[in-house]
Enzyme design. Structure first.
Site, PDB file in Angstrom:
ATOM      1  N   TYR A 103       0.819  -1.207   0.000  1.00  0.00           N
ATOM      2  CA  TYR A 103       0.000   0.000   0.000  1.00  0.00           C
ATOM      3  C   TYR A 103       0.858   1.265   0.000  1.00  0.00           C
ATOM      4  O   TYR A 103       1.880   1.312   0.682  1.00  0.00           O
ATOM      5  CB  TYR A 103      -0.900   0.023   1.241  1.00  0.00           C
ATOM      6  CG  TYR A 103      -1.777   1.235   1.251  1.00  0.00           C
ATOM      7  CD1 TYR A 103      -2.877   1.288   0.410  1.00  0.00           C
ATOM      8  CD2 TYR A 103      -1.475   2.338   2.031  1.00  0.00           C
ATOM      9  CE1 TYR A 103      -3.677   2.418   0.368  1.00  0.00           C
ATOM     10  CE2 TYR A 103      -2.269   3.475   1.990  1.00  0.00           C
ATOM     11  CZ  TYR A 103      -3.369   3.515   1.153  1.00  0.00           C
ATOM     12  OH  TYR A 103      -4.146   4.640   1.112  1.00  0.00           O
ATOM     13  N   TRP A 105       1.213   5.657  -1.719  1.00  0.00           N
ATOM     14  CA  TRP A 105       0.911   6.655  -2.739  1.00  0.00           C
ATOM     15  C   TRP A 105       1.973   6.759  -3.821  1.00  0.00           C
ATOM     16  O   TRP A 105       1.703   7.299  -4.886  1.00  0.00           O
ATOM     17  CB  TRP A 105       0.708   8.003  -2.072  1.00  0.00           C
ATOM     18  CG  TRP A 105      -0.723   8.236  -1.746  1.00  0.00           C
ATOM     19  CD1 TRP A 105      -1.516   7.472  -0.941  1.00  0.00           C
ATOM     20  CD2 TRP A 105      -1.539   9.296  -2.241  1.00  0.00           C
ATOM     21  NE1 TRP A 105      -2.772   7.994  -0.908  1.00  0.00           N
ATOM     22  CE2 TRP A 105      -2.818   9.123  -1.684  1.00  0.00           C
ATOM     23  CE3 TRP A 105      -1.309  10.377  -3.077  1.00  0.00           C
ATOM     24  CZ2 TRP A 105      -3.878   9.992  -1.968  1.00  0.00           C
ATOM     25  CZ3 TRP A 105      -2.359  11.248  -3.336  1.00  0.00           C
ATOM     26  CH2 TRP A 105      -3.622  11.047  -2.793  1.00  0.00           C
TER      27      TRP A 105
END
Ligand SMILES: Nc1nc2c(c(=O)[nH]1)N[C@H]1C(S)=C(S)[C@@H](COP(=O)(O)OP(=O)(O)OC[C@H]3O[C@@H](n4cnc5c(=O)[nH]c(N)nc54)[C@H](O)[C@@H]3O)O[C@H]1N2
Ligand SMILES: Nc1nc2c(c(=O)[nH]1)N[C@H]1C(S)=C(S)[C@@H](COP(=O)(O)OP(=O)(O)OC[C@H]3O[C@@H](n4cnc5c(=O)[nH]c(N)nc54)[C@H](O)[C@@H]3O)O[C@H]1N2
Ligand SMILES: [Mo]
Length: 758
Positions: A103, A105
């Site tokens: 996970y 960005w």
């Protein structure tokens, strides 16, 4: 392009020296100021590195992760040893022993997107245990599809800012509309219209009521109400109570477009449990005067009212309830699907809500198919590693945690995003091997066994676009790759080739050929819609292409116009104020309709006697998460090198603390240092310490060590929102604060670890 906006850059000798926002952006994000100097930062990973203990003793559990030194290896050595380790894990333990949720960005750009790269690679390797949903929207992602049939449309097809500015009379916002957050958009953005839209709305006479612990969650004029944090659902229930008991609710709308209002009303009015959820009841819980709530309910029913709920409200225990209750309240007002009325989720959480979507798919690098079916809700990472073989509840299913041997991370920082870092460190001691790709020596890279140096987006070409921005942008390389770093794509291509599927991974294309290929594959969608796309060469030299957008959208406008033709994707086709499906799961922590549950971390509970301050761990104003914490804008905000914590003057005085002091913030999970800002724009029992300071343990060998820099996740609880969605609950935590007296330990987070040779 960055996640926080479009820019052009100047460079000298391989370093970005200046960044200029895109001239079409009316309100560029100040975070662009973190980019200059970021390429050659001392925190960059200069070349492939392996933890000495892993290199010398081989794969296996280790509590030296985060404390050991590293050894430099060549790219050939790295490829060889990593391919061998992946083969070993797959052959002896199976593909589900690899956790590749990864996970995070990472950076903007459709091709070099790190998650797309790592997932394609691991899929072709035979699959991996994945994670579902996000830290952003863990509860919403599960509850909203059951209530309104979707979660992503709530943002991507939300009522546009233009419509709000023109039609809304009253914006009742739970969590405010923080402009700092609208700087950011996953994948980038060419404009930031929120501030302008709010000004236009107010200039027309529009009023904002902001329920929030912080005054500055709305910039400019608003009615600021600061309830006890975490009690919004009780307030919304009380508003609903007034609507129902004064006959101000829209019965016709509730009958035609919703199911289950009656069941909910039994609870609301106290027929079911003997407790009417009236404004007096809510005042006891939230501290908001009953008269205010009664009056607000009447105001809400007398004009065009938009009820908005920020995403932060679901990043807490029982986070499912706030968006569900927000939908219910908006449904009772009967304005769902009317211009400027109804419900909004995430205005002021991200730039996207309120922006017009593009009507066709975006260029996409295919990740392929994952043959492994095991998964976890994303915020269950520590549970996964600490409890192999254990069963858990998730969205009506009973699942089992697989036994993870290898953790593969590219483009995320669990030492930023996860809660209870002491527990995470114990979890990370369990697997045989941890692999991390990152441009920087983040705390996650330091905790890895194998560190793969990635380029940043400034060092490569790419394409960027998002579903709610008109521009497809040619992201042109600004500087050459730093030191011995490489694009994630090239690392995976080499690994795939060593593992026998090189051709399948690359399809024979270089990165530049892939970028051109993605563009060419996408053109027909646009041209079929009446667009006239240029050749790739022309696009690249123009720098961007302007797409069509669907302007003046109203969320669920089509459903309102014709619910038979445009039903919601719920079992009933309607808004589910009561969900038979959720009720049938029989969860003690999420019933069939929205209701008030007491949180664990709140000022009204027993923990508050020991930890009397409510810490809000919200998104940082000066950076995106942990990214570029070493950048100029982020560094300028630090106090004696520590992350700033905001305290009310009364809370500071009671502890003998003044502005500029360093304090120790602590509870029974951990402790960190932070630098004090004294500010009356928050409740006196609330403090605010944003996320994102790089975790910096005083003693790297001790998982319980003090973080000397100010990472709030050493304090936050690692518990899911509920059995339904197990979302992240990191936004809220109770703490105590004392002045830090001794000698201030230096911040070492940005110093690279010791790099030895063999
Ligand atoms: N207490 C608390 N915790 C929270 C939250 C909260 O409200 N409170 N919010 C949560 C939320 S909403 C989120 S989304 C998460 C965010 O958590 P993350 O998304 O994990 O945080 P980032 O700092 O953005 O991490 C991205 C990493 O990718 C790296 N990177 C950038 N470009 C590249 C690249 O091209 N290749 C590779 N390999 N790496 C790259 C960056 O250097 C950085 O280390 O945090 C969550 N954590
Ligand atoms: N500058 C910047 N912007 C960002 C990000 C970033 O890292 N930096 N991250 C982006 C990401 S990934 C995401 S998911 C979004 C997250 O968007 P959100 O989760 O909405 O953002 P936060 O800043 O965590 O919280 C917004 C505000 O909610 C208020 N709040 C907290 N708890 C409560 C409560 O119990 N009741 C009420 N009424 N209000 C409360 C806080 O005062 C806080 O300032 O932000 C995005 N935008
Ligand atoms: Mo997020």
């Amino acid at each position: 392009m960055s996640h926080w906006g479009m820019f052009s850059a100047e460079s000298v000798a391989g370093e970005v020296t200046a960044v200029h926002p895109y001239e079409g952006d009316s309100n560029p994000s100040p975070m662009l100021g973190n980019l200059a100097g970021s390429v050659r930062s001392r925190s960059r990973v200069t070349g492939p590195a392996v933890r000495r203990g892993w290199l010398e003793n081989g794969p296996g559990p280790s509590d030296r992760r985060g404390a050991d030194e590293f050894v430099s290896v060549t790219w050939d050595e790295l490829t060889e040893l990593l391919a061998r380790e992946l083969r070993r894990v797959v052959d002896t333990h199976g593909n589900n022993a690899i956790f590749g949720g990864s996970y995070g960005w990472a950076s903007a750009g459709r091709f070099h997107h790190a998650q797309s790269q790592v997932h394609r690679f691991l899929n072709q390797l035979g699959g991996y245990t994945k994670s579902v949903h996000s830290y952003s929207l863990g509860a919403t992602g599960v509850i909203m599809p059951r209530v309104v049939g979707t979660h992503w449309k709530l943002f991507a097809r939300s009522t546009s800012w233009d419509v709000i500015a023109k039609h809304s009379d009253l914006l009742v916002s739970f969590g405010g509309v923080p402009i700092k957050n609208t700087g950011v958009n996953a994948g980038g953005t060419s404009g930031h219209p929120t501030l302008g839209a709010l000004d236009a709305f107010r200039a027309r006479g529009g009023k904002i009521v902001s329920f929030s612990p912080l005054r500055d969650d709305v910039e400019g004029d608003c009615e600021w109400i600061a309830p006890v944090p975490g009690t919004d659902v009780a307030i919304m229930l009380a508003v609903a109570f007034v609507l129902a008991s004064e006959g101000l609710h829209d019965r016709e709308f509730l009958n035609r477009f919703c199911v289950g209002y009656e069941r909910f009303e039994d609870y609301l009015l106290g027929r079911a449990d003997g407790v009417p959820k009236d404004p007096r009841w809510a005042q006891e819980i939230s501290g908001v005067p009953a008269e205010f709530v009664t009056d607000l309910a009447r105001r809400m029913a007398s004009g065009r009212t938009l009820v908005t709920v920020t995403w932060s409200l679901q990043r807490i225990k029982h986070g499912e309830q706030a968006p569900w209750m927000g939908v219910t309240l908006a449904a009772m007002l009967g304005q769902f699907g009317l211009p400027g009325g109804g419900f909004g989720h995430g205005y002021g959480s991200m730039n996207e809500p309120g922006l017009a979507p593009v009507p066709y798919p975006l260029p996409t690098f295919s990740q392929g198919v994952n043959p492994v079916s095991d998964f976890i809700p994303v915020a269950a990472i520590s549970d996964l590693l600490l409890s192999p073989g254990e069963e858990f509840d998730y969205d009506g299913r009973r699942l089992t945690y697989p036994d993870i041997r290898l953790v593969y991370w590219a483009g995320g920082n669990p030492f930023h995003h996860h809660q209870d870092l002491p527990r995470l460190r114990r979890a990370f001691a369990r697997p045989d091997t941890i692999v991390v790709h990152d441009p920087y020596w983040t705390p996650m890279a330091r905790s890895a066994d194998i560190v793969v140096p990635s380029t940043t987006s400034l060092e490569r070409n790419d394409l960027s676009c998002t579903r709610n921005d008109p521009l497809l942008v040619a992201m042109q390389q600004v500087v050459p790759p730093f030191a011995n770093s490489r694009d994630d794509y090239d690392t995976f291509a080499d690994l795939a080739s060593a593992l026998g599927f090189g051709e399948q991974f690359t399809e024979g294309r270089s990165s530049q050929e892939w970028i051109e290929h993605l563009y060419d594959q996408w053109r027909p969608f646009v041209d079929a819609d009446g667009g006239n796309t240029p050749t790739f060469e022309d696009f690249w030299s123009d720098g961007h292409y302007r797409m069509r957008t669907e302007d003046n959208l109203v969320l669920f406008g089509d459903f309102r116009e014709d619910p038979e033709k445009y039903p919601l994707s719920t079992p009933s086709g309607k808004i589910e104020i009561f969900s038979e499906t959720i009720e049938s799961f029989g969860y003690a922590d999420c019933a069939g309709h929205p209701r008030w549950y007491e949180p664990d971390e709140w000022l009204g509970g027993p923990r508050a006697s020991q930890y009397p301050l409510h810490l809000i761990a919200n998104q940082p104003k000066t950076r995106l998460h942990s990214q570029l914490d070493h950048g100029d804008v982020s560094q300028a905000s630090k106090i004696k090198g520590r992350e700033p914590i905001r305290m009310h003057p009364d809370a500071a005085a009671a502890r003998g603390v003044s502005a500029g002091d360093v304090v120790r913030v602590f509870n029974d999970r951990g402790a960190c240092l932070a630098g004090v800002i004294v500010d009356s724009d928050l409740r006196s029992d609330v403090v605010q310490l944003s996320t994102g300071a790089w975790y910096d343990p005083l003693d790297p060998a001790d998982p319980d060590s003090l973080c000397v820099h100010g990472n709030p996740n050493v304090l936050t609880p690692d518990i899911g929102t509920s059995s339904l969605s197990h979302g992240c609950t990191g936004q809220h935590v109770l703490v105590q604060i004392e002045k830090f007296e001794g000698v201030l330990p230096p911040v070492k987070a940005f110093d690279p670890p010791v790099l030895g040779s063999r």
